[in-house]
Design an enzyme around this catalytic site. Structure first.
Site, mmCIF file in Angstrom:
data_model
loop_
_atom_site.group_PDB
_atom_site.id
_atom_site.type_symbol
_atom_site.label_atom_id
_atom_site.label_comp_id
_atom_site.label_asym_id
_atom_site.label_seq_id
_atom_site.Cartn_x
_atom_site.Cartn_y
_atom_site.Cartn_z
ATOM 1 C CG ASP A 1 -1.916 1.113 1.241
ATOM 2 O OD1 ASP A 1 -1.659 2.148 0.605
ATOM 3 O OD2 ASP A 1 -2.972 0.940 1.887
ATOM 4 C CE1 TYR B 1 -5.932 11.532 -10.644
ATOM 5 C CE2 TYR B 1 -6.514 12.970 -12.475
ATOM 6 C CZ TYR B 1 -5.859 11.861 -11.990
ATOM 7 O OH TYR B 1 -5.103 11.080 -12.846
HETATM 8 N N1 LIG Z 1 -6.743 6.188 -16.976
HETATM 9 C C1 LIG Z 1 -6.579 7.468 -17.233
HETATM 10 O O1 LIG Z 1 -7.356 8.054 -17.989
HETATM 11 C C2 LIG Z 1 -5.419 8.222 -16.650
HETATM 12 C C3 LIG Z 1 -5.085 9.456 -17.230
HETATM 13 C C4 LIG Z 1 -4.021 10.165 -16.710
HETATM 14 C C5 LIG Z 1 -3.307 9.645 -15.649
HETATM 15 N N2 LIG Z 1 -3.662 8.452 -15.096
HETATM 16 C C6 LIG Z 1 -2.874 7.942 -13.973
HETATM 17 O O2 LIG Z 1 -2.374 6.664 -14.314
HETATM 18 C C7 LIG Z 1 -2.069 5.959 -13.119
HETATM 19 C C8 LIG Z 1 -2.562 4.527 -13.249
HETATM 20 O O3 LIG Z 1 -3.971 4.538 -13.320
HETATM 21 P P1 LIG Z 1 -4.798 3.599 -14.314
HETATM 22 O O4 LIG Z 1 -5.463 4.475 -15.284
HETATM 23 O O5 LIG Z 1 -3.973 2.490 -14.784
HETATM 24 O O6 LIG Z 1 -5.952 3.110 -13.299
HETATM 25 P P2 LIG Z 1 -6.298 1.701 -12.649
HETATM 26 O O7 LIG Z 1 -6.526 0.675 -13.716
HETATM 27 O O8 LIG Z 1 -7.402 1.997 -11.690
HETATM 28 O O9 LIG Z 1 -4.977 1.308 -11.842
HETATM 29 C C9 LIG Z 1 -4.603 1.974 -10.649
HETATM 30 C C10 LIG Z 1 -3.503 1.179 -9.975
HETATM 31 O O10 LIG Z 1 -3.091 1.895 -8.800
HETATM 32 C C11 LIG Z 1 -3.059 0.972 -7.725
HETATM 33 N N3 LIG Z 1 -3.279 1.615 -6.445
HETATM 34 C C12 LIG Z 1 -4.307 2.412 -6.062
HETATM 35 N N4 LIG Z 1 -4.174 2.759 -4.759
HETATM 36 C C13 LIG Z 1 -3.035 2.154 -4.327
HETATM 37 C C14 LIG Z 1 -2.372 2.110 -3.071
HETATM 38 N N5 LIG Z 1 -2.823 2.762 -1.995
HETATM 39 N N6 LIG Z 1 -1.237 1.393 -2.978
HETATM 40 C C15 LIG Z 1 -0.746 0.721 -4.055
HETATM 41 N N7 LIG Z 1 -1.314 0.737 -5.259
HETATM 42 C C16 LIG Z 1 -2.464 1.437 -5.388
HETATM 43 C C17 LIG Z 1 -4.137 -0.054 -8.031
HETATM 44 O O11 LIG Z 1 -3.856 -1.288 -7.399
HETATM 45 P P3 LIG Z 1 -4.569 -1.872 -6.100
HETATM 46 O O12 LIG Z 1 -5.987 -1.422 -6.113
HETATM 47 O O13 LIG Z 1 -4.386 -3.343 -6.280
HETATM 48 O O14 LIG Z 1 -3.790 -1.348 -4.945
HETATM 49 C C18 LIG Z 1 -3.958 -0.199 -9.537
HETATM 50 O O15 LIG Z 1 -2.932 -1.125 -9.818
HETATM 51 C C19 LIG Z 1 -2.665 6.766 -11.966
HETATM 52 O O16 LIG Z 1 -1.638 7.504 -11.331
HETATM 53 C C20 LIG Z 1 -3.629 7.712 -12.679
HETATM 54 O O17 LIG Z 1 -3.846 8.895 -11.946
HETATM 55 C C21 LIG Z 1 -4.695 7.719 -15.570
#
Ligand SMILES: NC(=O)c1ccc[n+]([C@@H]2O[C@H](COP(=O)([O-])OP(=O)(O)OC[C@H]3O[C@@H](n4cnc5c(N)ncnc54)[C@H](OP(=O)(O)O)[C@@H]3O)[C@@H](O)[C@H]2O)c1
Length: 243
Positions: A63, A154
């Protein structure tokens, strides 16, 4: 430039961009430590990486909000693989929207994960990255480059990530550390799923970016051996329509 045999950590590796990044690294010969909270998912992804690429992996349930757990993650990987070449600060989330209605719980979830977690991991990794002339990569966002009326908190966490990353770039560049911020617009992942439809559900294939496209950009930055890739923007092509 090669990732072959690099010792890498990907936070948030259980889903979306982090999972795709783990595949990108493993397919290029890197050793991949997978960190997130969902141990079952990490174990299953690690098995895929081993089967598909013969990759060496470590599953380290973590975490990122937990300072001691993050330090253990970095210590474990550096001890097991005799150092660390790449950290990807990818774990992150968005919650809620309008500030007037935002619960303190959602505010804390974003600040603790997107800000504190990134700080804990960066602080723990920097001495190892300086020793290896490694690369430190932050997953920022378009929301960290422009105002995000839909979710100011955010957005502010991602502005923090970008500001922090470039300060660290200035501080640790002379020690040999490359620092990159990768800024996606919408990506088809589980992002947003806690508040309704995830981005994977909201957008059709081809409408916005796929996680593999962001992973490709991260892989480019991670393989640098002496330059810093300052920032990479990967946007959906219609992002500025109507601006
Ligand atoms: N998707 C978009 O449109 C987008 C756009 C710009 C930036 N981003 C950024 O990209 C990154 C990845 O997001 P994603 O889009 O791939 O979303 P996602 O599919 O929801 O993945 C998020 C990941 O973060 C992990 N996570 C969340 N809270 C955590 C914690 N406390 N400790 C450890 N791991 C944690 C989750 O794993 P667990 O739940 O297993 O812990 C999961 O592996 C984020 O930083 C997000 O802000 C996303």
């Amino acid at each position: 430039m090669s990732l072959d045999d690099s010792a890498t950590i990907v936070t948030g590796a259980s889903s979306g961009i982090g999972e795709a990044t783990a595949h990108e690294f493993a397919s290029r010969g890197a050793r991949v430590a997978l960190a997130a909270r969902s141990e079952d998912r990490l174990t299953s992804i690690a098995a895929d990486l081993e089967t598909e690429y013969g990759a060496e992996t470590l599953v380290v349930p973590t975490d990122v909000r937990d300072e001691a757990a993050v330090e253990d993650l970095v210590d474990t990987v550096a001890a097991e693989w005799d150092g660390l070449d790449v950290l990807v600060n990818n774990a992150g989330l968005g919650r809620g929207g309008d500030v007037a209605d935002l619960s303190t719980e959602d505010y804390r979830a974003m600040m603790d994960t997107n800000v504190d977690g990134v700080f804990f991991a960066t602080r723990a990794a920097l001495p190892h990255l300086a020793a290896s002339d490694g690369n430190l990569i932050f997953v920022g966002s378009f929301a960290g480059q422009y105002p995000r009326p839909g979710n100011p908190v955010y957005s502010a966490t991602k502005w923090w990530v970008r500001g922090f990353a470039h300060g660290v770039e200035g501080q640790s560049g002379p020690d040999g550390v490359g620092v990159t911020v990768v800024n996606p617009t919408e990506v088809r992942t589980e992002f947003g799923g806690a508040d309704g439809d995830s981005f994977a559900e909201r957008f059709e294939p081809g409408e916005v970016s796929e996680p593999e496209e962001i992973a490709d950009a991260i892989g480019f930055a991670a393989a640098q051996d002496h330059s810093t890739v300052h920032e990479i923007d990967v946007y959906r092509r219609d992002k500025f329509e109507g601006w």
